[in-house]
Motif scaffolding. Structure first.
Motif, PDB file in Angstrom:
ATOM      1  N   TYR A 137       0.703  -1.373   0.192  1.00 38.38           N
ATOM      2  CA  TYR A 137       0.256   0.012   0.198  1.00 38.38           C
ATOM      3  C   TYR A 137       1.069   1.540   0.136  1.00 38.38           C
ATOM      4  N   MET A 138       2.037   0.892   0.302  1.00 40.64           N
ATOM      5  CA  MET A 138       3.381   2.533  -0.073  1.00 40.64           C
ATOM      6  C   MET A 138       3.905   2.849  -0.728  1.00 40.64           C
ATOM      7  N   SER A 139       4.038   4.159  -1.089  1.00 45.68           N
ATOM      8  CA  SER A 139       4.846   3.979  -2.431  1.00 45.68           C
ATOM      9  C   SER A 139       6.210   3.763  -2.416  1.00 45.68           C
ATOM     10  N   ALA A 140       7.273   3.701  -3.268  1.00 41.70           N
ATOM     11  CA  ALA A 140       8.171   3.350  -3.202  1.00 41.70           C
ATOM     12  C   ALA A 140       9.146   4.747  -1.998  1.00 41.70           C
ATOM     13  N   GLU A 142       7.804   6.098   0.293  1.00 42.47           N
ATOM     14  CA  GLU A 142       6.657   6.085   1.436  1.00 42.47           C
ATOM     15  C   GLU A 142       7.551   5.217   2.738  1.00 42.47           C
ATOM     16  N   ARG A 143       8.014   3.636   1.960  1.00 45.02           N
ATOM     17  CA  ARG A 143       8.407   3.324   1.784  1.00 45.02           C
ATOM     18  C   ARG A 143      10.435   3.265   2.783  1.00 45.02           C
ATOM     19  N   TYR A 144      10.662   4.218   1.621  1.00 48.58           N
ATOM     20  CA  TYR A 144      11.821   3.981   1.591  1.00 48.58           C
ATOM     21  C   TYR A 144      11.801   5.762   2.820  1.00 48.58           C
ATOM     22  N   ASP A 145      11.077   6.681   3.373  1.00 51.27           N
ATOM     23  CA  ASP A 145      11.181   7.380   4.220  1.00 51.27           C
ATOM     24  C   ASP A 145      10.668   6.476   5.298  1.00 51.27           C
ATOM     25  N   ASP A 146       9.622   5.912   5.256  1.00 50.51           N
ATOM     26  CA  ASP A 146       9.483   5.083   6.809  1.00 50.51           C
ATOM     27  C   ASP A 146      10.590   4.189   7.236  1.00 50.51           C
ATOM     28  N   VAL A 169      12.372  -2.226  -4.141  1.00 46.74           N
ATOM     29  CA  VAL A 169      13.128  -1.478  -5.172  1.00 46.74           C
ATOM     30  C   VAL A 169      14.239  -1.221  -6.306  1.00 46.74           C
ATOM     31  N   SER A 170      14.614  -0.595  -7.172  1.00 46.20           N
ATOM     32  CA  SER A 170      15.911  -1.039  -7.809  1.00 46.20           C
ATOM     33  C   SER A 170      16.808   0.273  -6.800  1.00 46.20           C
ATOM     34  N   GLN A 171      18.023  -0.372  -7.141  1.00 50.59           N
ATOM     35  CA  GLN A 171      19.170   0.872  -7.318  1.00 50.59           C
ATOM     36  C   GLN A 171      19.043   2.161  -8.023  1.00 50.59           C
ATOM     37  N   VAL A 172      18.157   2.264  -8.891  1.00 53.44           N
ATOM     38  CA  VAL A 172      18.594   3.496  -9.749  1.00 53.44           C
ATOM     39  C   VAL A 172      17.318   4.054  -8.684  1.00 53.44           C
ATOM     40  N   THR A 173      16.538   3.884  -8.516  1.00 55.16           N
ATOM     41  CA  THR A 173      14.711   3.699  -7.878  1.00 55.16           C
ATOM     42  C   THR A 173      15.683   5.055  -6.211  1.00 55.16           C
ATOM     43  N   LEU A 174      16.210   3.807  -5.637  1.00 51.69           N
ATOM     44  CA  LEU A 174      16.820   4.435  -4.555  1.00 51.69           C
ATOM     45  C   LEU A 174      17.407   5.921  -4.558  1.00 51.69           C
ATOM     46  N   CYS A 175      18.043   4.978  -5.526  1.00 59.67           N
ATOM     47  CA  CYS A 175      19.330   6.667  -5.392  1.00 59.67           C
ATOM     48  C   CYS A 175      18.773   7.954  -5.709  1.00 59.67           C
ATOM     49  N   ALA A 176      17.797   7.825  -7.198  1.00 58.16           N
ATOM     50  CA  ALA A 176      16.880   9.270  -6.595  1.00 58.16           C
ATOM     51  C   ALA A 176      15.850   8.789  -5.962  1.00 58.16           C
ATOM     52  N   LEU A 177      15.678   8.025  -4.406  1.00 60.87           N
ATOM     53  CA  LEU A 177      15.249   8.424  -3.176  1.00 60.87           C
ATOM     54  C   LEU A 177      15.528   9.314  -2.498  1.00 60.87           C
ATOM     55  N   ARG A 178      17.157   9.184  -2.644  1.00 60.64           N
ATOM     56  CA  ARG A 178      18.060   9.445  -1.241  1.00 60.64           C
ATOM     57  C   ARG A 178      18.437  10.949  -1.191  1.00 60.64           C
ATOM     58  N   LYS A 179      17.945  11.610  -3.390  1.00 51.76           N
ATOM     59  CA  LYS A 179      18.302  13.270  -3.413  1.00 51.76           C
ATOM     60  C   LYS A 179      17.319  13.848  -2.503  1.00 51.76           C
TER      61      LYS A 179
END
Length: 179
Positions: A137-140, A142-146, A169-179
């Motif tokens: 139920y959570m977006s990528a 939201e999962r990262y932030d949590d 998630v992919s590493q590319v997605t994780l890198c984008a989330l960290r910005k």
């Protein structure tokens, strides 16, 4: 969380059964396809549980100081379905272990130890359920932030590829989330 204080004699009895084991970074503690009749208590370091699916390592759990680690298949009565589970040290680590049989005997003899172990399992179950719900139920983001909010130290101690796998998630997605 509730705790069940253990009396000094029970703590001593428990501690006397533990054996130390030092692991080097990247060392495999539990191998897939093998029965491991021990339960491990993490004193120092961090362990990662994972399974290889379609040639990719999929991280299912991180065990840090104060956590347990064990072969799911062995601990829960040699249940089938987790034969591919691997547990690996991500840092130089110190774990203490005892046999699952000894731990079960201690639980039968000492309600305090049994309650303590039950609470550890309850905590792990709740974390697993939260993770399942978050994946559904959570977006990528939201999962990262949590995960970051609940365990920021993990991001300093663990390879980001393992965290991406854990989050689904992919590493590319994780890198984008960290910005």
């Amino acid at each position: 969380m509730r705790t069940y204080p253990l009396d000094t004699d029970t703590i001593r009895l428990f501690m006397d059964r533990l054996q130390p084991l030092r692991l080097k970074k990247r060392e495999i503690l539990i191998e897939p396809g093998k029965i491991d009749k021990q339960v491990y208590f993490v004193e120092e370091g961090i362990l990662r549980s994972y399974t290889v699916i379609d040639g990719k390592e999929v991280t299912s759990w991180f065990s840090v100081e104060g956590d347990l680690s064990f072969s799911t298949a062995s601990f829960y009565g040699e249940s089938f379905g987790y034969e591919t589970e691997t547990v690996q040290a991500l840092e130089n680590s110190l774990v203490y272990y005892m046999s699952i049989v000894e731990l079960e005997q201690l639980c039968l003899q000492h309600i305090g130890i049994s309650n303590w172990l039950r609470l550890l399992h309850q905590r792990a179950f709740v974390e697993t359920e939260k993770r399942l719900i978050s994946r559904l139920y959570m977006s990528a983001r939201e999962r990262y932030d949590d995960l970051y909010k609940r365990n920021p130290a993990l991001f300093r101690r663990v390879n980001l590829g393992f965290i991406a796998s854990y989050l689904g998630v992919s590493q590319v997605t994780l890198c984008a989330l960290r910005k």
